[in-house]
Design a protein around this motif. Structure first.
Motif, PDB file in Angstrom:
ATOM      1  N   ASP A  76      15.465 -30.302 -19.543  1.00 20.15           N
ATOM      2  CA  ASP A  76      14.711 -31.463 -19.985  1.00 20.15           C
ATOM      3  C   ASP A  76      13.890 -31.124 -21.212  1.00 20.15           C
ATOM      4  O   ASP A  76      13.835 -29.987 -21.657  1.00 20.15           O
ATOM      5  N   SER A  77      13.278 -32.132 -21.766  1.00 24.57           N
ATOM      6  CA  SER A  77      12.511 -31.954 -22.991  1.00 24.57           C
ATOM      7  C   SER A  77      11.321 -32.895 -22.980  1.00 24.57           C
ATOM      8  O   SER A  77      11.240 -33.805 -22.155  1.00 24.57           O
ATOM      9  N   ILE A  78      10.391 -32.638 -23.890  1.00 26.67           N
ATOM     10  CA  ILE A  78       9.248 -33.526 -24.071  1.00 26.67           C
ATOM     11  C   ILE A  78       9.066 -33.764 -25.564  1.00 26.67           C
ATOM     12  O   ILE A  78       9.537 -32.986 -26.391  1.00 26.67           O
ATOM     13  N   TYR A  79       8.386 -34.826 -25.875  1.00 21.39           N
ATOM     14  CA  TYR A  79       8.075 -35.143 -27.264  1.00 21.39           C
ATOM     15  C   TYR A  79       6.570 -35.008 -27.426  1.00 21.39           C
ATOM     16  O   TYR A  79       5.804 -35.653 -26.715  1.00 21.39           O
ATOM     17  N   ALA A  80       6.139 -34.130 -28.324  1.00 21.08           N
ATOM     18  CA  ALA A  80       4.707 -33.905 -28.548  1.00 21.08           C
ATOM     19  C   ALA A  80       4.480 -33.478 -29.985  1.00 21.08           C
ATOM     20  O   ALA A  80       5.312 -32.778 -30.575  1.00 21.08           O
ATOM     21  N   ASN A  81       3.387 -33.897 -30.551  1.00 20.04           N
ATOM     22  CA  ASN A  81       3.007 -33.507 -31.906  1.00 20.04           C
ATOM     23  C   ASN A  81       4.106 -33.793 -32.929  1.00 20.04           C
ATOM     24  O   ASN A  81       4.324 -33.027 -33.863  1.00 20.04           O
ATOM     25  N   GLY A  82       4.847 -34.886 -32.724  1.00 24.16           N
ATOM     26  CA  GLY A  82       5.879 -35.280 -33.672  1.00 24.16           C
ATOM     27  C   GLY A  82       7.174 -34.495 -33.586  1.00 24.16           C
ATOM     28  O   GLY A  82       8.018 -34.595 -34.470  1.00 24.16           O
ATOM     29  N   LYS A  83       7.373 -33.700 -32.506  1.00 28.61           N
ATOM     30  CA  LYS A  83       8.577 -32.891 -32.345  1.00 28.61           C
ATOM     31  C   LYS A  83       9.115 -33.020 -30.924  1.00 28.61           C
ATOM     32  O   LYS A  83       8.369 -33.290 -29.994  1.00 28.61           O
ATOM     33  N   THR A  84      10.405 -32.751 -30.775  1.00 25.85           N
ATOM     34  CA  THR A  84      11.000 -32.639 -29.452  1.00 25.85           C
ATOM     35  C   THR A  84      11.021 -31.162 -29.078  1.00 25.85           C
ATOM     36  O   THR A  84      11.452 -30.323 -29.867  1.00 25.85           O
TER      37      THR A  84
END
Length: 142
Positions: A93-101
């Motif tokens: 899985d992944s997350i999106y944070a600070n404008g990045k994946t």
């Protein structure tokens, strides 16, 4: 991409080529949510449930070559009882944070004797990005 061609020098004039597709280096490794320190006991068996589980995130899901070291491998390390390194893995899985994946990786750290150790994960992609985790190992009670 890079095309590498090897040609024989024995006069047979044979050659073969391979195309390598270069992946961009990691520009960031992060921890989100999961604690950077854990306490475990010396395990009765070397299974995932007996290990300290650490998650880290990279901004390139294709970079999967890391070196995991321990400041005190007699206390805690990413090795099982037979001495084989326990592999890290993409957790899916992944997350999106600070404008990045960011893509989630997981490693399992086993305790061997009471004490403390710092576990360091280093990317082997040329970026030299790294992060560290802290493990405290307690004696297993019967």
């Amino acid at each position: 991409y890079v095309k590498v061609t090897a040609t024989t020098t024995d006069g047979s004039n044979r050659s073969n080529s391979v195309i390598y597709i270069a992946q961009p280096a990691i520009t960031s490794m992060q921890r989100f949510g999961k604690a950077s320190s854990q306490t475990v006991t010396v395990p009765k068996s070397f299974s995932d449930s007996e290990a300290a589980t650490f998650y880290f995130y990279t901004d390139n899901q294709y970079v999967d070559d890391f070196t995991i070291t321990s400041s005190n491998p007699r206390v805690a390390a990413a090795y099982d009882a037979s001495g084989d390194q326990v592999l890290y893995q993409y957790a899916g899985d992944s997350i999106y944070a600070n404008g990045k994946t960011y893509y989630k990786m997981v490693i399992y750290i086993f305790g061997y004797s009471p004490g403390t150790a710092t576990i360091t994960v280093i990317a082997n992609d040329g970026s030299n990005r790294s992060l560290s985790f802290y493990v405290k190992v307690l004696k297993n009670t019967p």
